[in-house]
Design a protein around this motif. Structure first.
Motif, PDB file in Angstrom:
ATOM      1  N   THR A 102      39.167  26.829  41.303  1.00  0.00           N
ATOM      2  CA  THR A 102      39.652  28.203  41.420  1.00  0.00           C
ATOM      3  C   THR A 102      38.618  29.156  40.832  1.00  0.00           C
ATOM      4  O   THR A 102      38.126  28.938  39.726  1.00  0.00           O
ATOM      5  CB  THR A 102      40.991  28.370  40.680  1.00  0.00           C
ATOM      6  OG1 THR A 102      41.922  27.449  41.218  1.00  0.00           O
ATOM      7  CG2 THR A 102      41.519  29.782  40.818  1.00  0.00           C
ATOM      8  N   ARG A 103      38.308  30.184  41.593  1.00  0.00           N
ATOM      9  CA  ARG A 103      37.433  31.252  41.110  1.00  0.00           C
ATOM     10  C   ARG A 103      38.260  32.527  41.045  1.00  0.00           C
ATOM     11  O   ARG A 103      38.922  32.909  42.006  1.00  0.00           O
ATOM     12  CB  ARG A 103      36.248  31.460  42.045  1.00  0.00           C
ATOM     13  CG  ARG A 103      35.390  32.667  41.632  1.00  0.00           C
ATOM     14  CD  ARG A 103      34.217  32.902  42.547  1.00  0.00           C
ATOM     15  NE  ARG A 103      34.671  33.092  43.918  1.00  0.00           N
ATOM     16  CZ  ARG A 103      33.879  33.019  44.974  1.00  0.00           C
ATOM     17  NH1 ARG A 103      32.612  32.727  44.829  1.00  0.00           N
ATOM     18  NH2 ARG A 103      34.357  33.221  46.190  1.00  0.00           N
ATOM     19  N   HIS A 104      38.230  33.159  39.891  1.00  0.00           N
ATOM     20  CA  HIS A 104      38.843  34.472  39.731  1.00  0.00           C
ATOM     21  C   HIS A 104      37.706  35.481  39.578  1.00  0.00           C
ATOM     22  O   HIS A 104      36.730  35.213  38.880  1.00  0.00           O
ATOM     23  CB  HIS A 104      39.713  34.537  38.475  1.00  0.00           C
ATOM     24  CG  HIS A 104      40.947  33.706  38.539  1.00  0.00           C
ATOM     25  ND1 HIS A 104      40.958  32.368  38.213  1.00  0.00           N
ATOM     26  CD2 HIS A 104      42.211  34.018  38.887  1.00  0.00           C
ATOM     27  CE1 HIS A 104      42.189  31.896  38.349  1.00  0.00           C
ATOM     28  NE2 HIS A 104      42.965  32.875  38.756  1.00  0.00           N
ATOM     29  N   SER A 105      37.854  36.608  40.215  1.00  0.00           N
ATOM     30  CA  SER A 105      36.897  37.701  40.057  1.00  0.00           C
ATOM     31  C   SER A 105      37.661  38.909  39.549  1.00  0.00           C
ATOM     32  O   SER A 105      38.654  39.319  40.146  1.00  0.00           O
ATOM     33  CB  SER A 105      36.223  38.030  41.384  1.00  0.00           C
ATOM     34  OG  SER A 105      35.508  36.917  41.864  1.00  0.00           O
ATOM     35  N   ILE A 106      37.193  39.442  38.441  1.00  0.00           N
ATOM     36  CA  ILE A 106      37.786  40.645  37.868  1.00  0.00           C
ATOM     37  C   ILE A 106      36.830  41.800  38.149  1.00  0.00           C
ATOM     38  O   ILE A 106      35.663  41.760  37.762  1.00  0.00           O
ATOM     39  CB  ILE A 106      38.015  40.506  36.348  1.00  0.00           C
ATOM     40  CG1 ILE A 106      38.928  39.320  36.039  1.00  0.00           C
ATOM     41  CG2 ILE A 106      38.577  41.808  35.770  1.00  0.00           C
ATOM     42  CD1 ILE A 106      39.037  38.993  34.554  1.00  0.00           C
ATOM     43  N   TYR A 107      37.325  42.807  38.851  1.00  0.00           N
ATOM     44  CA  TYR A 107      36.545  44.007  39.162  1.00  0.00           C
ATOM     45  C   TYR A 107      36.979  45.097  38.206  1.00  0.00           C
ATOM     46  O   TYR A 107      38.166  45.428  38.142  1.00  0.00           O
ATOM     47  CB  TYR A 107      36.793  44.454  40.607  1.00  0.00           C
ATOM     48  CG  TYR A 107      36.265  43.488  41.637  1.00  0.00           C
ATOM     49  CD1 TYR A 107      35.079  43.750  42.310  1.00  0.00           C
ATOM     50  CD2 TYR A 107      36.958  42.312  41.945  1.00  0.00           C
ATOM     51  CE1 TYR A 107      34.590  42.871  43.267  1.00  0.00           C
ATOM     52  CE2 TYR A 107      36.476  41.426  42.902  1.00  0.00           C
ATOM     53  CZ  TYR A 107      35.292  41.711  43.551  1.00  0.00           C
ATOM     54  OH  TYR A 107      34.811  40.838  44.493  1.00  0.00           O
ATOM     55  N   VAL A 108      36.018  45.656  37.489  1.00  0.00           N
ATOM     56  CA  VAL A 108      36.363  46.696  36.516  1.00  0.00           C
ATOM     57  C   VAL A 108      35.333  47.820  36.581  1.00  0.00           C
ATOM     58  O   VAL A 108      34.123  47.582  36.583  1.00  0.00           O
ATOM     59  CB  VAL A 108      36.467  46.117  35.077  1.00  0.00           C
ATOM     60  CG1 VAL A 108      35.182  45.426  34.648  1.00  0.00           C
ATOM     61  CG2 VAL A 108      36.868  47.185  34.079  1.00  0.00           C
ATOM     62  N   GLY A 109      35.829  49.044  36.661  1.00  0.00           N
ATOM     63  CA  GLY A 109      34.961  50.217  36.632  1.00  0.00           C
ATOM     64  C   GLY A 109      34.554  50.546  35.211  1.00  0.00           C
ATOM     65  O   GLY A 109      35.234  50.173  34.249  1.00  0.00           O
ATOM     66  N   LEU A 110      33.452  51.245  35.068  1.00  0.00           N
ATOM     67  CA  LEU A 110      32.945  51.579  33.736  1.00  0.00           C
ATOM     68  C   LEU A 110      33.204  53.027  33.343  1.00  0.00           C
ATOM     69  O   LEU A 110      32.864  53.441  32.244  1.00  0.00           O
ATOM     70  CB  LEU A 110      31.442  51.283  33.668  1.00  0.00           C
ATOM     71  CG  LEU A 110      31.027  49.853  34.039  1.00  0.00           C
ATOM     72  CD1 LEU A 110      29.534  49.663  33.795  1.00  0.00           C
ATOM     73  CD2 LEU A 110      31.844  48.816  33.291  1.00  0.00           C
ATOM     74  N   THR A 111      33.842  53.781  34.228  1.00  0.00           N
ATOM     75  CA  THR A 111      34.178  55.170  33.919  1.00  0.00           C
ATOM     76  C   THR A 111      35.439  55.195  33.067  1.00  0.00           C
ATOM     77  O   THR A 111      36.475  54.669  33.464  1.00  0.00           O
ATOM     78  CB  THR A 111      34.400  55.976  35.210  1.00  0.00           C
ATOM     79  OG1 THR A 111      33.199  55.932  35.978  1.00  0.00           O
ATOM     80  CG2 THR A 111      34.774  57.416  34.915  1.00  0.00           C
ATOM     81  N   ASP A 112      35.352  55.814  31.902  1.00  0.00           N
ATOM     82  CA  ASP A 112      36.504  55.924  31.003  1.00  0.00           C
ATOM     83  C   ASP A 112      37.596  56.752  31.680  1.00  0.00           C
ATOM     84  O   ASP A 112      37.331  57.829  32.218  1.00  0.00           O
ATOM     85  CB  ASP A 112      36.061  56.600  29.700  1.00  0.00           C
ATOM     86  CG  ASP A 112      37.168  56.681  28.685  1.00  0.00           C
ATOM     87  OD1 ASP A 112      37.303  55.752  27.883  1.00  0.00           O
ATOM     88  OD2 ASP A 112      37.921  57.689  28.716  1.00  0.00           O
ATOM     89  N   SER A 113      38.824  56.230  31.658  1.00  0.00           N
ATOM     90  CA  SER A 113      39.910  56.909  32.390  1.00  0.00           C
ATOM     91  C   SER A 113      40.311  58.243  31.763  1.00  0.00           C
ATOM     92  O   SER A 113      40.833  59.117  32.449  1.00  0.00           O
ATOM     93  CB  SER A 113      41.132  55.991  32.509  1.00  0.00           C
ATOM     94  OG  SER A 113      41.684  55.725  31.245  1.00  0.00           O
ATOM     95  N   ASP A 114      40.075  58.427  30.460  1.00  0.00           N
ATOM     96  CA  ASP A 114      40.419  59.695  29.809  1.00  0.00           C
ATOM     97  C   ASP A 114      39.342  60.765  29.984  1.00  0.00           C
ATOM     98  O   ASP A 114      39.648  61.944  30.115  1.00  0.00           O
ATOM     99  CB  ASP A 114      40.669  59.490  28.312  1.00  0.00           C
ATOM    100  CG  ASP A 114      41.917  58.670  28.037  1.00  0.00           C
ATOM    101  OD1 ASP A 114      42.849  58.705  28.878  1.00  0.00           O
ATOM    102  OD2 ASP A 114      41.952  57.972  27.005  1.00  0.00           O
TER     103      ASP A 114
END
Length: 125
Positions: A4-16
């Protein structure tokens, strides 16, 4: 072997603040530390991505794709939640798929010895 491969995609722009607050290198180090704490095998890729935040607002940002191989779903959820909190994101995206995985092994010491021996034999002529 199928894993099983999981890929987590995360942006680097702070939401606040609607901007990237910290350096990409610093954020990568934070994710690296998080993955190590969970004892998972991973790779972090620095990418550029975008998504439609609303019907009329498209957001483009630096992002990471964190690939994790062979980890349990529960651990992936914990890692994803931690990454989401640490990077102050509204959400991260997790993709799960089954992949065929194999390793190519060699004894690098033997290969070096053979190469050195080959070079020494050729240098005698």
């Amino acid at each position: 072997m199928i894993v099983t491969r999981h890929s987590i995609y995360v942006g680097l722009t702070d939401s606040d603040e609607a901007r990237q607050k910290d350096s990409t290198k610093g954020l990568k180090a934070l994710i690296d530390k998080t993955c190590r704490q969970y004892h998972v095998n991973y790779t972090i890729a620095n990418t550029q991505g975008g998504f439609w935040k609303t019907d009329d607002y498209f957001m483009s940002e630096n992002s990471f794709v964190i690939n994790l191989i062979g980890a349990d779903d529960a651990i992936i959820e914990e890692v994803a939640n931690d990454v989401c909190v640490f990077l102050n994101q509204e959400f991260v995206m997790v993709v799960k798929d089954e992949v065929d995985c194999h390793f190519i092994e060699n004894d690098i010491r033997d290969k070096r010895k053979q190469l050195l021996l080959k070079r020494s034999v050729h240098s005698e002529f």
